[in-house]
Design an enzyme around this catalytic site. Structure first.
Site, PDB file in Angstrom:
ATOM      1  CG  ASP A  26      -2.092   0.933   1.104  1.00  0.00           C
ATOM      2  OD1 ASP A  26      -2.366   1.413  -0.018  1.00  0.00           O
ATOM      3  OD2 ASP A  26      -2.728   1.203   2.136  1.00  0.00           O
ATOM      4  N   GLY A  29      -0.022   5.464  -4.353  1.00  0.00           N
ATOM      5  CA  GLY A  29      -0.656   6.731  -4.708  1.00  0.00           C
ATOM      6  C   GLY A  29      -0.032   7.887  -3.939  1.00  0.00           C
ATOM      7  CD1 TRP A  31       7.403   6.538  -2.954  1.00  0.00           C
ATOM      8  CD2 TRP A  31       6.887   7.004  -5.091  1.00  0.00           C
ATOM      9  NE1 TRP A  31       8.572   6.642  -3.665  1.00  0.00           N
ATOM     10  CE2 TRP A  31       8.290   6.927  -4.970  1.00  0.00           C
ATOM     11  CE3 TRP A  31       6.336   7.285  -6.343  1.00  0.00           C
ATOM     12  CZ2 TRP A  31       9.148   7.102  -6.052  1.00  0.00           C
ATOM     13  CZ3 TRP A  31       7.186   7.475  -7.413  1.00  0.00           C
ATOM     14  CH2 TRP A  31       8.583   7.380  -7.272  1.00  0.00           C
ATOM     15  CG  HIS A  43      -0.263   2.023  -9.282  1.00  0.00           C
ATOM     16  ND1 HIS A  43      -0.470   1.739  -7.948  1.00  0.00           N
ATOM     17  CD2 HIS A  43      -1.361   2.733  -9.678  1.00  0.00           C
ATOM     18  CE1 HIS A  43      -1.636   2.247  -7.563  1.00  0.00           C
ATOM     19  NE2 HIS A  43      -2.187   2.857  -8.591  1.00  0.00           N
ATOM     20  CD  GLU A  73     -13.205  -4.837  -1.482  1.00  0.00           C
ATOM     21  OE1 GLU A  73     -12.015  -5.184  -1.707  1.00  0.00           O
ATOM     22  OE2 GLU A  73     -14.046  -5.619  -0.993  1.00  0.00           O
ATOM     23  CD1 TRP A  75     -12.528  -5.792  -9.419  1.00  0.00           C
ATOM     24  CD2 TRP A  75     -11.829  -4.945 -11.365  1.00  0.00           C
ATOM     25  NE1 TRP A  75     -11.843  -6.778 -10.080  1.00  0.00           N
ATOM     26  CE2 TRP A  75     -11.415  -6.296 -11.283  1.00  0.00           C
ATOM     27  CE3 TRP A  75     -11.503  -4.215 -12.513  1.00  0.00           C
ATOM     28  CZ2 TRP A  75     -10.688  -6.929 -12.297  1.00  0.00           C
ATOM     29  CZ3 TRP A  75     -10.778  -4.856 -13.520  1.00  0.00           C
ATOM     30  CH2 TRP A  75     -10.381  -6.188 -13.416  1.00  0.00           C
ATOM     31  NE  ARG A  77      -7.590   2.022  -5.625  1.00  0.00           N
ATOM     32  CZ  ARG A  77      -6.400   2.109  -5.053  1.00  0.00           C
ATOM     33  NH1 ARG A  77      -5.346   2.460  -5.779  1.00  0.00           N
ATOM     34  NH2 ARG A  77      -6.246   1.846  -3.768  1.00  0.00           N
ATOM     35  CG  LEU A 137       9.141 -17.807  -3.186  1.00  0.00           C
ATOM     36  CD1 LEU A 137       9.047 -17.799  -1.653  1.00  0.00           C
ATOM     37  CD2 LEU A 137       9.749 -16.484  -3.655  1.00  0.00           C
ATOM     38  NE  ARG A 200      -8.010   1.089   5.269  1.00  0.00           N
ATOM     39  CZ  ARG A 200      -7.730   2.377   5.496  1.00  0.00           C
ATOM     40  NH1 ARG A 200      -7.871   2.891   6.681  1.00  0.00           N
ATOM     41  NH2 ARG A 200      -7.301   3.142   4.499  1.00  0.00           N
ATOM     42  CB  ILE A 201      -7.591  -6.824   7.492  1.00  0.00           C
ATOM     43  CG1 ILE A 201      -7.031  -7.047   8.911  1.00  0.00           C
ATOM     44  CG2 ILE A 201      -7.501  -8.109   6.692  1.00  0.00           C
ATOM     45  CD1 ILE A 201      -5.616  -7.527   8.984  1.00  0.00           C
ATOM     46  CB  SER A 202      -7.965  -3.477   2.976  1.00  0.00           C
ATOM     47  OG  SER A 202      -7.692  -2.236   3.606  1.00  0.00           O
TER      48      SER A 202
HETATM   49  C1  IPE Z   1      -5.545  -2.715  -0.149  1.00  0.00           C
HETATM   50  O1  IPE Z   1      -5.158  -1.387  -0.338  1.00  0.00           O
HETATM   51  C2  IPE Z   1      -5.499  -3.470  -1.442  1.00  0.00           C
HETATM   52  C3  IPE Z   1      -4.165  -3.655  -2.012  1.00  0.00           C
HETATM   53  C4  IPE Z   1      -3.024  -3.317  -1.467  1.00  0.00           C
HETATM   54  C5  IPE Z   1      -4.136  -4.317  -3.283  1.00  0.00           C
HETATM   55  P1  IPE Z   1      -6.242  -0.236  -0.556  1.00  0.00           P
HETATM   56  O2  IPE Z   1      -5.470   1.034  -0.671  1.00  0.00           O
HETATM   57  O3  IPE Z   1      -7.150  -0.579  -1.664  1.00  0.00           O
HETATM   58  O4  IPE Z   1      -7.054  -0.298   0.808  1.00  0.00           O
HETATM   59  P2  IPE Z   1      -7.868   0.816   1.589  1.00  0.00           P
HETATM   60  O5  IPE Z   1      -8.822   1.434   0.624  1.00  0.00           O
HETATM   61  O6  IPE Z   1      -6.883   1.804   2.078  1.00  0.00           O
HETATM   62  O7  IPE Z   1      -8.528   0.085   2.709  1.00  0.00           O
HETATM   63  C1  IPE Z   2      -1.473   0.216  -3.376  1.00  0.00           C
HETATM   64  O1  IPE Z   2      -1.295   1.594  -3.404  1.00  0.00           O
HETATM   65  C2  IPE Z   2      -1.761  -0.376  -4.733  1.00  0.00           C
HETATM   66  C3  IPE Z   2      -3.151  -0.787  -4.942  1.00  0.00           C
HETATM   67  C4  IPE Z   2      -4.089  -0.786  -4.052  1.00  0.00           C
HETATM   68  C5  IPE Z   2      -3.518  -1.245  -6.265  1.00  0.00           C
HETATM   69  P1  IPE Z   2      -2.513   2.609  -3.408  1.00  0.00           P
HETATM   70  O2  IPE Z   2      -2.869   2.889  -4.820  1.00  0.00           O
HETATM   71  O3  IPE Z   2      -3.618   2.131  -2.555  1.00  0.00           O
HETATM   72  O4  IPE Z   2      -1.815   3.893  -2.761  1.00  0.00           O
HETATM   73  P2  IPE Z   2      -2.448   4.904  -1.712  1.00  0.00           P
HETATM   74  O5  IPE Z   2      -2.982   4.093  -0.582  1.00  0.00           O
HETATM   75  O6  IPE Z   2      -3.507   5.659  -2.422  1.00  0.00           O
HETATM   76  O7  IPE Z   2      -1.288   5.759  -1.292  1.00  0.00           O
HETATM   77 MG    MG Z   3      -4.067   2.390  -0.609  1.00  0.00          MG
END
Ligand code: IPE
Ligand code: IPE
Ligand code: MG
Length: 248
Positions: A26, A29, A31, A43, A73, A75, A77, A137, A200-202
């Site tokens: 995570d 975005g 970064w 990404h 979830e 999807w 975006r 692995l 969180r676990i998301s």
């Molecule tokens: C969790 O990150 C999903 C992945 C890392 C692929 P998100 O950025 O989507 O989670 P939330 O929205 O912060 O919970």
């Molecule tokens: C994790 O980074 C990648 C995915 C969930 C696909 P994010 O895109 O969630 O980055 P933040 O959380 O917005 O910084």
């Molecule tokens: Mg995120």
């Protein structure tokens, strides 16, 4: 590099290496935003971290590395971000498949793969078939994955087997359910890392994380590398896992 090698030596000296490490990758975005760049640039940068942690996992001798790459979830975006992520997925496979295979990595994709486009689906199926025989692995890549959906699917498969008379209701136990998850046959994660400080676990591995040790790193995913993985493992090695019992 030097610092990471030193950390690796400490990890090895500590002894018990976790069998299975899972990571919620995570912070891509944020970064990018910190640099006033579009999110897909974050990404792309995150792909380098994937490469580094796979190398690190091989060096440390993990059996399984699970990476949460794209949630069900996600999807929701913006379409441009989703399509950038899907192209990166294809690009990652095209660039890395051969080396992963040579390194003895078995690549497994888990999630609702039917939602992928035909090009991504071909790439995913191709690398899974190409590396299926590898045993050094297991690299679990979770895409289009949601843990609740995985549990619902397992429940449906159980119901179908009961309805068909292959299973009695009394045979529905923890093992029967876990055998119907995408992760069937895979040990539960010993350590879950989430980057970017989110607590969180998301919707990731809700069943499988029952007794997993948690490690939240403030580091954003594109800045996470070998050294960070080893720091997390060192922290894990200092934990007292009681599994509800009292310490020895
Ligand atoms: C969790 O990150 C999903 C992945 C890392 C692929 P998100 O950025 O989507 O989670 P939330 O929205 O912060 O919970
Ligand atoms: C994790 O980074 C990648 C995915 C969930 C696909 P994010 O895109 O969630 O980055 P933040 O959380 O917005 O910084
Ligand atoms: Mg995120």
């Amino acid at each position: 590099m030097g610092a990471a090698n030193e950390l690796l030596a400490r990890v090895k000296a500590q002894g018990a290496i976790p069998r299975h490490v899972a990571i919620i990758m995570d912070g891509n975005g944020r970064w990018a935003r910190e640099r006033m760049l579009p999110r897909p640039v974050g990404h792309r940068e995150g792909m380098k971290s994937v490469r580094e942690v796979v190398e690190a996992a091989l060096e440390a001798g993990l059996e399984v590395l699970s990476l949460f790459a794209f949630s069900q979830e996600n999807w929701q975006r913006p379409a441009l971000e989703v399509s950038a992520l899907m192209s990166l997925l294809e690009e990652y496979i095209a660039k890395e498949a051969r080396e992963l295979d040579e390194q003895g990595v078995r690549v497994v994709f888990l999630g609702d793969l039917d939602r992928l486009g035909p090009a991504q689906r071909r790439a995913v199926d191709g690398v899974m078939a190409q590396t299926a025989h590898n045993a050094k692995l297991v690299l679990n890549l979770f895409i289009s994955y949601g843990s609740r959906a995985e549990l619902v699917r397992a429940a449906r498969l159980l119901a179908e087997d009961v309805a068909a008379g292959k299973l009695s209701p009394a045979q529905v136990d923890e093992r029967a359910l876990s055998e119907r998850l995408f992760t069937a046959g895979c040990p539960d994660p010993d350590l879950l890392i989430r980057t970017s400080g989110e607590m969180r676990i998301s919707n990731f591995l809700l069943w499988q994380l029952a007794y997993t040790e948690l490690y939240i790193s403030p580091v954003l995913w594109p800045d996470f590398g070998r050294a960070e993985l080893y720091k997390a493992i060192l922290d894990f090695q200092s934990r007292d896992r009681r599994f509800g019992r009292v310490s020895a």
